[in-house]
Design an enzyme around this catalytic site. Structure first.
Site, mmCIF file in Angstrom:
data_model
loop_
_atom_site.group_PDB
_atom_site.id
_atom_site.type_symbol
_atom_site.label_atom_id
_atom_site.label_comp_id
_atom_site.label_asym_id
_atom_site.label_seq_id
_atom_site.Cartn_x
_atom_site.Cartn_y
_atom_site.Cartn_z
ATOM 1 N N SER A 149 -15.763 19.496 52.553
ATOM 2 C CA SER A 149 -15.477 17.953 52.676
ATOM 3 C C SER A 149 -14.359 17.586 53.424
ATOM 4 O O SER A 149 -13.645 18.218 53.903
ATOM 5 C CB SER A 149 -15.117 17.569 51.288
ATOM 6 N N TYR A 164 -10.336 18.071 43.459
ATOM 7 C CA TYR A 164 -11.561 18.081 44.180
ATOM 8 C C TYR A 164 -11.427 18.691 45.536
ATOM 9 O O TYR A 164 -11.850 19.719 45.989
ATOM 10 C CB TYR A 164 -11.825 16.773 44.542
#
Length: 259
Positions: A149, A164
């Site tokens: 990410s 996350y």
């Protein structure tokens, strides 16, 4: 049974019922590779991915997989071996794309141990041990691609993503170490870091909250958010022999997000 050509490669793509996984599966199939896609909660989405690939002359099958359940990985490996034989007459795959996951933020003050553990099981432990379980089925000279990410990188530090991003950051580090450890088998291991991409993550957040798109698009160099095919094409490149000299890298595919 699909007829496998002697040089045809087969790739496993997890979480390919929608979004980046679907985009990757379609782009990989367009390069002439067979695709085994996995799904968890959305079998109908997986079937649509398979149908689209087949309609365009490719070969694909779908298998269920819950990436949070590492205890099921040996059974999944056996199911994969069976489908390789029945569909392609093969006993190995060329590449594994660890894409399955979920998004959504939670502030540090609201974070619970259960929520943190869910991030861990799906985003870090799952792909790590699935790779271990499938390693005997991956060709020497093959490839592993992990979806990380852009949140791991400086400049994309948004409140509410500490849990996350910590797991995605762990996956990036594991990618680098696995690239070193698996180099003896000439297996390339890379990760790809998408920026904001139009997917169903966050409970289909972009459809539910379209007003957020303009602000995210403004933070990219190209003035738009990504589409699944944008990232899928890079993943297809990374599993192909065109990227044979790339390993241990986290490749940003975000349209210049947060430059």
């Amino acid at each position: 049974m699909n007829e496998q050509t002697p040089d045809q490669k087969i790739v496993v793509v997890t979480g390919a019922s929608s979004g980046i996984g679907r985009g990757a599966a379609i782009e990989i199939a367009a390069r002439g590779m067979g695709v085994v896609i996995t799904y968890n909660a959305r079998p109908e989405g997986a079937e649509r991915t398979v149908e689209e690939i087949r309609e365009n002359g490719g070969t694909a099958v779908a298998l269920p997989l819950d990436i949070s359940r590492s205890d099921t990985f040996p059974d999944f490996a056996n199911a994969l071996a069976r489908v390789l034989r029945s569909e392609w007459g093969a006993d190995r795959v060329h590449a594994l794309v660890n894409n399955a996951g979920f998004g959504g933020g939670m502030s540090f003050e609201e974070m619970t141990e259960d929520a943190f553990d869910a991030y861990y099981r799906v985003l870090l432990r799952g792909p790590y041990f699935l790779t271990q379980a499938l390693l005997p089925l991956i060709d020497d000279g093959g490839a592993i691609v992990n979806t990380s990410s852009s949140s791991v990188r400086p400049g994309d530090t948004e409140p509410g993503y500490s849990g996350y991003a910590a797991m995605k950051g762990g996956l990036v580090i594991a990618t680098r170490f696995l690239a070193k450890e698996l180099a003896g088998r000439s297996i390339r291991v890379n990760s790809i870091a998408p920026g904001p991409t139009r997917t169903r993550l966050g409970d289909n957040a972009f459809e539910r909250f379209p007003e957020v798109i303009e602000g995210l698009a403004a933070k990219t160099a190209f003035g738009r958010i990504g589409e699944p095919a944008d990232v899928g094409k890079v993943i297809a490149f990374l599993v192909s022999d065109d990227s044979a000299w790339i390993t241990g890298q986290d490749i940003q595919a975000s349209g210049g997000y947060a430059l």
